[in-house]
Enzyme design. Structure first.
Site, PDB file in Angstrom:
ATOM      1  N   ILE A   1       0.817  -1.208   0.000  1.00 33.41           N
ATOM      2  CA  ILE A   1       0.000   0.000   0.000  1.00 33.41           C
ATOM      3  C   ILE A   1       0.859   1.270   0.000  1.00 33.41           C
ATOM      4  O   ILE A   1       0.386   2.354  -0.370  1.00 33.41           O
ATOM      5  CB  ILE A   1      -0.964  -0.027   1.224  1.00 33.41           C
ATOM      6  CG1 ILE A   1      -2.208   0.788   0.974  1.00 33.41           C
ATOM      7  CG2 ILE A   1      -0.256   0.384   2.496  1.00 33.41           C
ATOM      8  CD1 ILE A   1      -3.310   0.556   1.991  1.00 33.41           C
TER       9      ILE A   1
ATOM     10  N   HIS B   1       6.140 -12.063   6.182  1.00 34.39           N
ATOM     11  CA  HIS B   1       5.971 -11.586   4.812  1.00 34.39           C
ATOM     12  C   HIS B   1       7.319 -11.280   4.192  1.00 34.39           C
ATOM     13  O   HIS B   1       8.268 -10.904   4.875  1.00 34.39           O
ATOM     14  CB  HIS B   1       5.073 -10.346   4.753  1.00 34.39           C
ATOM     15  CG  HIS B   1       5.508  -9.209   5.628  1.00 34.39           C
ATOM     16  ND1 HIS B   1       5.291  -9.186   6.987  1.00 34.39           N
ATOM     17  CD2 HIS B   1       6.158  -8.061   5.349  1.00 34.39           C
ATOM     18  CE1 HIS B   1       5.769  -8.072   7.501  1.00 34.39           C
ATOM     19  NE2 HIS B   1       6.321  -7.374   6.542  1.00 34.39           N
TER      20      HIS B   1
ATOM     21  N   ASN C   1      11.628  -8.512   7.115  1.00 34.26           N
ATOM     22  CA  ASN C   1      12.014  -7.859   8.364  1.00 34.26           C
ATOM     23  C   ASN C   1      11.540  -8.746   9.508  1.00 34.26           C
ATOM     24  O   ASN C   1      10.373  -9.141   9.545  1.00 34.26           O
ATOM     25  CB  ASN C   1      11.355  -6.474   8.465  1.00 34.26           C
ATOM     26  CG  ASN C   1      11.860  -5.520   7.396  1.00 34.26           C
ATOM     27  OD1 ASN C   1      13.048  -5.501   7.083  1.00 34.26           O
ATOM     28  ND2 ASN C   1      10.962  -4.736   6.830  1.00 34.26           N
TER      29      ASN C   1
END
Ligand code: AMP
Length: 114
Positions: free
Chosen positions: A32, A100, A87
């Protein structure tokens, strides 16, 4: 009960996402807040907090995610290279507590990362 993460809500279809790939095990969608001309997020459908929480039984899933990322990169024609990263934990900058991978392409990337 803990709140579902934003990515769990995307898996469940409760909030929209621009999905670019989906199979039984994983989902890839546009970030996003893109940090490159192409910035995708690839997630397992299984709820795993981070790479730290992977179990032995998740080895096939982890390998699958890597190959899906590679296949997306090939399909989208990232011939000049791409960056695939995850991360893990606060200090690394993890904000969404659902494992992710970021798949970034379309510009040169510096090293070391900031
Ligand atoms: P991280 O800091 O590694 O946890 O990355 C989380 C990423 O998720 C960031 O790049 C966000 O821009 C992205 N993100 C957060 N909410 C959404 C959303 N609803 N749809 C797509 N990407 C999102």
């Amino acid at each position: 009960m803990t709140e579902p993460t934003i990515f769990k809500r995307i898996i469940d279809g409760d909030i929209p996402a621009k999905i670019v790939f989906e199979d039984d095990l994983c989902l890839a969608f546009e970030d996003i807040n893109p940090q490159a001309p192409t910035h995708l997020i690839l997630i397992p459908k299984k709820e795993i907090v981070s790479i730290d929480e992977l179990e032995e039984e998740d080895v096939p899933l982890a390998g699958h995610l890597l190959l899906v990322a590679r296949n997306i990169a090939k399909k989208l024609g990232f011939d000049n290279g791409y960056r695939l990263l995850t991360n893990c934990g606060k200090e690394a900058g993890q904000e969404v507590m659902h494992l992710h991978f970021h798949l970034l392409a379309g510009r040169p990337f510096g090293w070391p990362p900031g």
